[in-house]
Design an enzyme around this catalytic site. Structure first.
Site, short mmCIF file in Angstrom:
data_model
loop_
_atom_site.label_atom_id
_atom_site.label_comp_id
_atom_site.label_asym_id
_atom_site.label_seq_id
_atom_site.Cartn_x
_atom_site.Cartn_y
_atom_site.Cartn_z
N PRO A 1 0.83 -1.21 0.00
CA PRO A 1 0.00 0.00 0.00
C PRO A 1 0.86 1.26 0.00
O PRO A 1 1.76 1.41 0.82
CB PRO A 1 -0.82 -0.13 1.28
CG PRO A 1 -0.09 -1.12 2.13
CD PRO A 1 0.60 -2.04 1.19
N GLU A 2 0.59 2.13 -0.95
CA GLU A 2 1.30 3.40 -1.05
C GLU A 2 0.32 4.53 -0.75
O GLU A 2 -0.77 4.31 -0.25
CB GLU A 2 1.96 3.52 -2.42
CG GLU A 2 2.99 2.41 -2.68
CD GLU A 2 3.71 2.55 -4.00
OE1 GLU A 2 3.72 3.66 -4.59
OE2 GLU A 2 4.27 1.55 -4.48
N LYS B 1 2.92 7.48 3.90
CA LYS B 1 2.25 6.18 3.91
C LYS B 1 1.74 5.81 5.30
O LYS B 1 1.30 4.67 5.51
CB LYS B 1 3.21 5.09 3.42
CG LYS B 1 3.75 5.29 2.01
CD LYS B 1 4.75 4.20 1.69
CE LYS B 1 5.52 4.50 0.41
NZ LYS B 1 6.57 3.49 0.17
N ARG C 1 14.73 -2.88 -6.60
CA ARG C 1 13.28 -2.89 -6.85
C ARG C 1 12.99 -3.15 -8.32
O ARG C 1 13.73 -2.70 -9.20
CB ARG C 1 12.66 -1.55 -6.44
CG ARG C 1 13.00 -1.09 -5.03
CD ARG C 1 12.54 -2.07 -3.97
NE ARG C 1 11.09 -2.19 -3.94
CZ ARG C 1 10.30 -1.37 -3.26
NH1 ARG C 1 10.82 -0.36 -2.55
NH2 ARG C 1 9.00 -1.55 -3.26
#
Length: 271
Positions: free
Chosen positions: A2-3, A58, A261
């Site tokens: 979740p961002e 966040k 990433r």
């Protein structure tokens, strides 16, 4: 993971429903999250009146009369309302039982989330004090980005994911923003031309706004009292689409590792 848009959607869905409610009981089923839950959590929370739910990057801030619960959802966390009669699942680690008919439930299968209580200013907490500006606020501008990046010889994607530069941008929306701006993710931050500063800032604001609006249109799913099946469906342009045609030019989307990433890009549209 979740961002910012997912966290903001939770805030918009849950915040108005819990404002003015009092915590009458807690059920702690797991204490070993990213930061261990304090053993005195029940004593600290029971009786607290919830006054607001805010967001910083966040992080969700559940502001109570006597302090603030700081939530970070980690990789797989979710904070949602369930009916008081709803049975808990294997990964439901904390219930805040509210006066009324609902429970505010924190679930996190991978246990990378964070729940911290502070009776001081939460924005001065070590987890938050170094955060840069919110990307959807006016302080995050082309001139601000230039000041932060013109001497940094790191990939621009890594720069915009640094919460000290700008709060709340994770891997997914960094990919999407750079694609919208037409900037190659591996470009050195110091090599970006000034005209690209405005393009990138506008792209970040646009991508995040679109994602938040997508979440807001599906906000009812967070208020049904049922276990959520996942975050809202936002149609990504490039993230997770290795080998598929670029929506702009049709060439194959590529993937590389950048800063550890997964990084998706179009070799023709992003320079």
């Amino acid at each position: 993971m979740p961002e910012l848009p997912e966290v903001e959607t939770i805030r918009r869905a849950v915040g108005p429903q819990v404002r003015g409610k009092r915590i009458i009981h807690t059920n702690v089923r797991a204490t070993k999250l990213r930061h261990p839950l304090p053993p005195e959590l029940d004593r600290l929370l029971v009786g607290q009146l919830i006054v607001a739910m805010d967001r910083r990057g966040k992080y969700l801030l559940l502001r109570c009369k006597g302090g603030t619960i700081i939530f970070h959802l980690g990789m797989t966390g979710m904070l949602y309302l369930v009916k008081a009669s709803s049975p808990h699942g294997k990964h439901d680690h904390l219930d805040l039982v509210l006066d009324g008919s609902y429970i505010l439930r924190f679930t996190d299968p991978r246990r990378f989330g964070t729940i911290i209580w502070t009776d001081n200013d939460p924005l001065q907490h070590p987890l938050l004090v170094a955060h840069g500006p919110e990307p959807l606020e006016a302080e995050f501008s082309a001139s601000y980005l230039y000041l932060k990046r013109h001497r940094r010889k790191i990939p621009i994607k890594q720069l915009i994911m640094d919460s000290r530069v700008v709060a709340g941008i994770g891997n997914i929306y960094a990919n999407e923003s750079l694609f919208r701006a037409g900037i190659a993710p591996q470009t050195s931050a110091s090599d970006l031309s000034p005209d690209k500063d405005l393009l990138l800032v506008d792209a970040i604001k646009g991508v995040l706004t679109d994602a938040v609006e997508a979440g807001t249109s599906n906000i009812e799913s967070a208020l049904t009292g049922e276990r959520p099946q996942g975050y809202f469906p936002y149609e990504f342009s490039i993230y997770g689409k290795k080998g598929r045609p670029c929506p702009k030019c049709g060439s194959a989307i590529r993937m590389m590792r950048l800063g550890g990433r997964s990084t998706f890009f179009c070799p023709l549209c992003q320079k």
